[in-house]
Design an enzyme around this catalytic site. Structure first.
Site, mmCIF file in Angstrom:
data_model
loop_
_atom_site.group_PDB
_atom_site.id
_atom_site.type_symbol
_atom_site.label_atom_id
_atom_site.label_comp_id
_atom_site.label_asym_id
_atom_site.label_seq_id
_atom_site.Cartn_x
_atom_site.Cartn_y
_atom_site.Cartn_z
ATOM 1 N N SER A 1 74.695 20.492 9.915
ATOM 2 C CA SER A 1 73.870 21.162 9.013
ATOM 3 C C SER A 1 73.550 19.944 7.904
ATOM 4 O O SER A 1 74.727 19.564 7.154
ATOM 5 C CB SER A 1 73.877 22.280 8.314
ATOM 6 O OG SER A 1 74.389 23.565 9.122
ATOM 7 N N ASP B 1 78.900 24.446 -0.006
ATOM 8 C CA ASP B 1 78.453 24.732 1.131
ATOM 9 C C ASP B 1 77.286 25.846 1.273
ATOM 10 O O ASP B 1 76.881 26.417 2.309
ATOM 11 C CB ASP B 1 79.276 24.717 2.370
ATOM 12 C CG ASP B 1 80.169 23.552 2.516
ATOM 13 O OD1 ASP B 1 79.806 22.452 2.256
ATOM 14 O OD2 ASP B 1 81.329 23.710 2.852
ATOM 15 N N HIS C 1 77.322 18.854 6.821
ATOM 16 C CA HIS C 1 78.463 19.770 7.041
ATOM 17 C C HIS C 1 78.566 20.073 8.510
ATOM 18 O O HIS C 1 77.837 20.372 9.151
ATOM 19 C CB HIS C 1 78.361 20.877 6.042
ATOM 20 C CG HIS C 1 79.407 21.970 6.141
ATOM 21 N ND1 HIS C 1 80.744 21.575 5.648
ATOM 22 C CD2 HIS C 1 79.655 23.046 7.082
ATOM 23 C CE1 HIS C 1 81.460 22.880 5.973
ATOM 24 N NE2 HIS C 1 80.873 23.473 6.730
ATOM 25 N N ASN D 1 74.074 16.837 1.705
ATOM 26 C CA ASN D 1 75.382 16.796 2.246
ATOM 27 C C ASN D 1 75.446 17.088 3.680
ATOM 28 O O ASN D 1 74.254 17.682 4.152
ATOM 29 C CB ASN D 1 76.312 17.828 1.574
ATOM 30 C CG ASN D 1 77.785 17.753 2.288
ATOM 31 O OD1 ASN D 1 78.243 16.953 2.487
ATOM 32 N ND2 ASN D 1 78.374 18.977 2.681
HETATM 33 C C1 GAR Z 1 82.058 14.650 9.091
HETATM 34 O O1 GAR Z 1 82.153 15.576 10.288
HETATM 35 C C2 GAR Z 1 81.399 15.407 8.052
HETATM 36 O O2 GAR Z 1 80.542 16.236 8.428
HETATM 37 C C3 GAR Z 1 82.428 16.249 7.448
HETATM 38 O O3 GAR Z 1 83.524 15.146 7.444
HETATM 39 C C4 GAR Z 1 83.386 14.322 8.599
HETATM 40 C C5 GAR Z 1 83.084 12.838 8.026
HETATM 41 O O4 GAR Z 1 83.235 11.955 8.765
HETATM 42 N N1 GAR Z 1 82.116 16.654 6.062
HETATM 43 C C6 GAR Z 1 82.737 17.738 5.658
HETATM 44 O O5 GAR Z 1 83.557 18.469 6.259
HETATM 45 C C7 GAR Z 1 82.146 18.146 4.307
HETATM 46 N N2 GAR Z 1 82.378 19.378 3.935
HETATM 47 P P1 GAR Z 1 82.740 10.401 8.607
HETATM 48 O O6 GAR Z 1 83.748 9.975 7.497
HETATM 49 O O7 GAR Z 1 83.056 9.614 9.963
HETATM 50 O O8 GAR Z 1 81.355 10.347 8.311
#
Ligand code: GAR
Length: 206
Positions: free
Chosen positions: A138, A147, A111, A109
């Site tokens: 991360s 997480d 994060h 994942n």
């Molecule tokens: C990203 O910033 C990712 O790190 C976060 O969601 C966004 C997705 O953007 N993920 C989380 O918060 C998971 N806990 P994207 O759809 O443009 O890749």
């Protein structure tokens, strides 16, 4: 060594990390290939991007479904596609314990924080409120606790005095796009090396 690890990318929305993973494949010659892009949100923008890259997609709304039942559907689809590793990329849905156990050590994942700080949502606003000097992102292995799995790679982003949650999120996102393809590639290389019985044979480029 088998050529590439078959990866499923799971998304729920925008899909910019998926795009970075797919782009990396175009530019470099990574140890992974994207076997399927799957989503719990059929209208996710990331699915449109995936199709533009010519990647196979699968989607089904989770609404009205039991979590474990939904995850069994996802699991069946991934197995049908011979997936070996799962990369969560903005997959905003908790996975069932059953699913995580079935894919133990094979779910990554990304994060948007320097774990173990700021697990969960709203990471940038919380980092700003706490007066941190650095934010970041991360890549970690997914375990049953949210997480909290082992961190594989991190990237730091300096917080500027004028930052708000939006400007900070944009810079962290750019760092995510650099970090995730590299971390996934490295992880897949390790898996392939282990499979070949070559664990520990790190190429130091001498
Ligand atoms: C990203 O910033 C990712 O790190 C976060 O969601 C966004 C997705 O953007 N993920 C989380 O918060 C998971 N806990 P994207 O759809 O443009 O890749």
């Amino acid at each position: 060594m088998a050529e590439r690890v078959r990866v499923a990318v799971l998304i729920s929305g925008r899909g910019s990390n998926l795009e970075a993973l797919a782009e990396h494949k175009r530019k470099a010659d990574p140890y992974y290939e994207i076997a399927i892009v799957a989503s719990n949100v059929p209208e996710a923008r990331g699915l449109v991007l995936a199709r533009r890259f010519g990647l196979p997609t699968w989607s089904h709304s989770h609404k009205g479904m039991d979590r474990a039942e939904f995850d069994r559907m996802v699991d069946a689809e991934l197995r049908r596609r011979d997936v070996e590793v799962i990369a969560l990329a903005g997959y905003m849905r908790l996975l069932s314990a059953e699913f995580i156990r079935a894919w133990d050590g094979r779910i990554l994942n990304i994060h948007p924080s320097l774990l173990p700080q700021y697990k969960g949502l709203d990471t940038h606003r919380r980092a700003l409120l706490a007066g941190e000097d650095y934010a970041g992102c991360s890549v970690h292995l997914v375990t049953e606790e949210l997480d909290s799995g082992p961190v594989l790679a991190q990237s730091r982003v300096r917080i500027e005095p004028r930052d708000d949650a939006e400007t900070l999120a944009a810079r962290v996102l750019a760092a995510e796009h650099e970090l995730y393809p590299r971390a996934l590639d490295e992880y897949c290389w390790i898996l392939l090396s282990e499979r070949d019985g070559r664990a520990g044979a790190i190429d130091v480029g001498t």
